[in-house]
Design a protein around this motif. Sequence first.
Motif, short mmCIF file in Angstrom:
data_model
loop_
_atom_site.label_atom_id
_atom_site.label_comp_id
_atom_site.label_asym_id
_atom_site.label_seq_id
_atom_site.Cartn_x
_atom_site.Cartn_y
_atom_site.Cartn_z
N HIS A 3 0.80 -1.49 -0.30
CA HIS A 3 0.32 -0.27 -0.50
C HIS A 3 1.07 1.49 -0.38
O HIS A 3 0.28 2.53 0.63
N SER A 4 2.06 0.80 -0.06
CA SER A 4 2.79 1.91 -0.31
C SER A 4 3.13 3.54 -1.42
O SER A 4 2.20 3.25 -2.55
N ARG A 5 2.80 4.46 -1.07
CA ARG A 5 2.54 5.51 -2.29
C ARG A 5 3.95 5.58 -2.62
O ARG A 5 4.25 7.53 -2.67
N HIS A 6 5.18 5.54 -2.74
CA HIS A 6 6.68 5.83 -3.20
C HIS A 6 6.75 6.24 -4.43
O HIS A 6 5.37 5.57 -5.18
N PHE A 7 6.96 6.99 -4.60
CA PHE A 7 6.80 7.78 -6.30
C PHE A 7 7.35 6.58 -7.38
O PHE A 7 6.80 6.89 -8.60
N LEU A 8 8.04 5.24 -7.09
CA LEU A 8 8.13 4.89 -8.02
C LEU A 8 7.20 3.26 -8.03
O LEU A 8 7.28 3.25 -8.86
N VAL A 9 6.30 3.23 -6.89
CA VAL A 9 5.53 2.99 -6.94
C VAL A 9 4.64 2.83 -7.61
O VAL A 9 3.74 2.51 -8.59
N GLU A 10 3.63 4.26 -7.70
CA GLU A 10 2.91 5.44 -8.07
C GLU A 10 3.29 5.20 -9.53
O GLU A 10 2.70 5.03 -10.54
N ALA A 11 4.88 5.82 -10.08
CA ALA A 11 4.89 5.44 -11.56
C ALA A 11 4.60 4.54 -12.23
O ALA A 11 4.15 4.66 -13.23
N ALA A 12 4.92 3.69 -11.86
CA ALA A 12 4.76 2.14 -12.46
C ALA A 12 3.31 1.56 -12.41
O ALA A 12 3.00 1.35 -13.41
N GLU A 13 2.91 2.01 -11.12
CA GLU A 13 0.79 1.38 -11.82
C GLU A 13 0.41 2.34 -12.18
O GLU A 13 -0.65 2.19 -13.02
N ASN A 14 0.98 4.14 -12.62
CA ASN A 14 0.27 5.19 -13.89
C ASN A 14 1.26 4.01 -15.44
O ASN A 14 0.20 4.44 -16.33
N LEU A 15 1.99 3.66 -15.63
CA LEU A 15 2.55 3.62 -16.68
C LEU A 15 2.07 2.30 -17.18
O LEU A 15 1.36 2.03 -18.22
N LEU A 16 1.59 1.17 -16.19
CA LEU A 16 1.68 0.42 -15.88
C LEU A 16 0.24 0.28 -16.87
O LEU A 16 -0.60 0.00 -17.66
N ALA A 17 -1.02 1.03 -15.71
CA ALA A 17 -2.43 1.76 -16.39
C ALA A 17 -1.87 2.14 -17.90
O ALA A 17 -3.46 1.63 -18.71
N ARG A 18 -1.19 3.37 -17.75
CA ARG A 18 -1.69 3.33 -19.09
C ARG A 18 -1.43 2.20 -20.20
O ARG A 18 -1.81 2.61 -22.04
#
Length: 131
Positions: free
Chosen positions: A108-123
């Motif tokens: 459940h981390s909001r680390h910027f790398l986790v968010e970047a990976a989630e956003n790019l994977l969704a895109r």
Amino acid sequence: QEKIATTLESMNDAVARAEQYRAQLERQGLPPRISGHDRDVWEIANEAWRYINSSVSLYQLCYHSFHPVISYQHLMLGKLSFHLGRSKACMENLETALHGLAVAFGTHSRHFLVEAAENLLARARREFPLD
């Protein structure tokens, strides 16, 4: 007539050279319709992808498989794959990065790398829906 024959010969030679060039580009994976600056950027991105891809196995010798450095390398591979249009490599690397980052920083981390990976994977899932 001789001049027409010479012109036709040179046109046929030009077409044959263009076909050979196109085949060479396709073997290299380079989209045949880009040129100039875009071509240079594509070649640099492709070289960076090859370098990072080869370095991942070296990092795995030094670090455990869920180390953030390895996850970051997979994230960069996923990002480059996305921009190079390599849908399968993009998805695989982003999922690997996300899994490793979740282990390293928590699910459940909001680390910027986790968010970047989630956003790019969704895109990537939106842009490569059938792959």
